[in-house]
Enzyme design. Structure first.
Site, short mmCIF file in Angstrom:
data_model
loop_
_atom_site.label_atom_id
_atom_site.label_comp_id
_atom_site.label_asym_id
_atom_site.label_seq_id
_atom_site.Cartn_x
_atom_site.Cartn_y
_atom_site.Cartn_z
N ASP A 140 0.99 -1.07 0.09
CA ASP A 140 -0.22 -0.06 0.01
C ASP A 140 1.00 1.32 0.05
OD1 ASP A 140 -2.17 2.02 0.77
OD2 ASP A 140 -3.38 0.17 1.07
N ASP A 144 3.72 1.87 -4.48
CA ASP A 144 3.09 2.43 -5.47
C ASP A 144 2.96 1.61 -6.84
OD1 ASP A 144 1.55 4.07 -7.40
OD2 ASP A 144 2.97 5.75 -7.00
N TYR A 184 -13.88 4.88 -15.24
CA TYR A 184 -13.76 3.78 -14.30
C TYR A 184 -14.28 2.34 -14.95
CZ TYR A 184 -14.36 1.06 -10.04
OH TYR A 184 -14.14 -0.02 -9.05
N THR A 187 -21.41 -1.46 -5.26
CA THR A 187 -20.93 -0.45 -4.38
C THR A 187 -20.80 -0.83 -2.93
OG1 THR A 187 -22.05 1.30 -5.67
CG2 THR A 187 -21.31 1.79 -3.61
#
Length: 260
Positions: free
Chosen positions: A49, A64, A156, A188
């Protein structure tokens, strides 16, 4: 460290005991829920992360996914700490809003670089390690946006549609090497990222209600529910499952209910 020198598995026996897992975007949301679940079921788990603060027994490594050198160093360091690698969960990703007209080329490149090429970079770095495993599995976090047309999500959706195709093509490439490749397609999900989007809305309460209403279950998906699906796909018990996309979307893709 070689595989025979792997850290001891947690005391509680589980289906992942003796296996090593790497989760990208593992410090929050779906990634953290997945990492915690795999660890609870016996795996040793490293999280990659940009902000790699994770609770024990998880191991955190800064990376990254848009930077190939960063990825290669982090994957190598994580594999050394774990003593090898059996499971890769490509979960790191970012969101984007807008129609096909709304985002400039730079934004298209930025989001594709994380959501699609980030998976390429991490998988590429991990493959030599996965080929040495007897239970190798890759699970990619895709999205219902890959299979369902959502308004105001052109960029997206394009990245996730490409990831779904990449998952299936990679599964075909690696099946004879004994490496299974699958993905989950969440709806979602109630994560900190979605929370930030809601907080920025003109009417957060109305926006949340709209997101809940478009899922037939009438609520957002929990990160833990997505983690369960990822764990099922990653498990050695799913040895015949590859090239599959599992929807965890409250019926959003498949169900068409009559209005109340």
């Amino acid at each position: 460290m070689n595989p025979s020198e792997r850290p001891n598995a947690p005391a509680s026996e589980g289906e992942f005991t003796g296996l090593a897992a790497l989760v990208t975007g593992g410090a929050s949301g779906i990634g953290l829920a997945t990492a915690g679940l795999l660890a609870a079921r016996g795996a040793t788990v490293a999280c990659l992360d940009v902000n790699p603060e994770v609770p024990a027994p998880l191991l955190g490594f800064r990376a990254d996914v848009s930077d190939d050198a960063s990825v290669r160093v982090a994957v190598a360091d994580a594999a050394e700490a774990l003593g090898g690698l059996d499971i890769l969960v490509n979960n790191a990703g970012i969101g984007a809003a807008g129609t096909i007209e709304d985002n400039p080329d730079d934004e298209w490149h930025r989001v594709l670089d994380v959501n699609l090429l980030g998976v390429v970079r991490v998988t590429r770095a991990a493959l030599p390690l996965l080929r040495a495993s007897d239970h190798a599995a890759i699970v990619n976090t895709c999205s219902v946006a890959a299979t369902t047309g959502l308004p105001d999500r052109a960029l997206y959706s394009a990245t996730k549609g490409a990831l779904l195709a990449l998952t299936r093509a990679t599964a075909a490439d690696l099946v004879r090497a004994g490496i299974r490749v699958n993905c989950v397609n969440p709806g979602t999900v109630d994560t900190p990222w979605v929370g930030r989007l809601l907080a920025a809305a003109d009417d957060p309460v109305a926006e949340r209600a709209a997101l809940e209403a478009r899922q037939p279950t009438g609520r957002l998906v929990a990160a833990e529910e997505v983690a369960e699906a990822i764990a099922q796909l990653a498990s050695p018990r799913a040895g015949a499952v590859t090239g599959t996309a599992v929807a965890v979307d409250g019926g959003m893709h498949s169900l068409r209910l009559r209005p109340r």
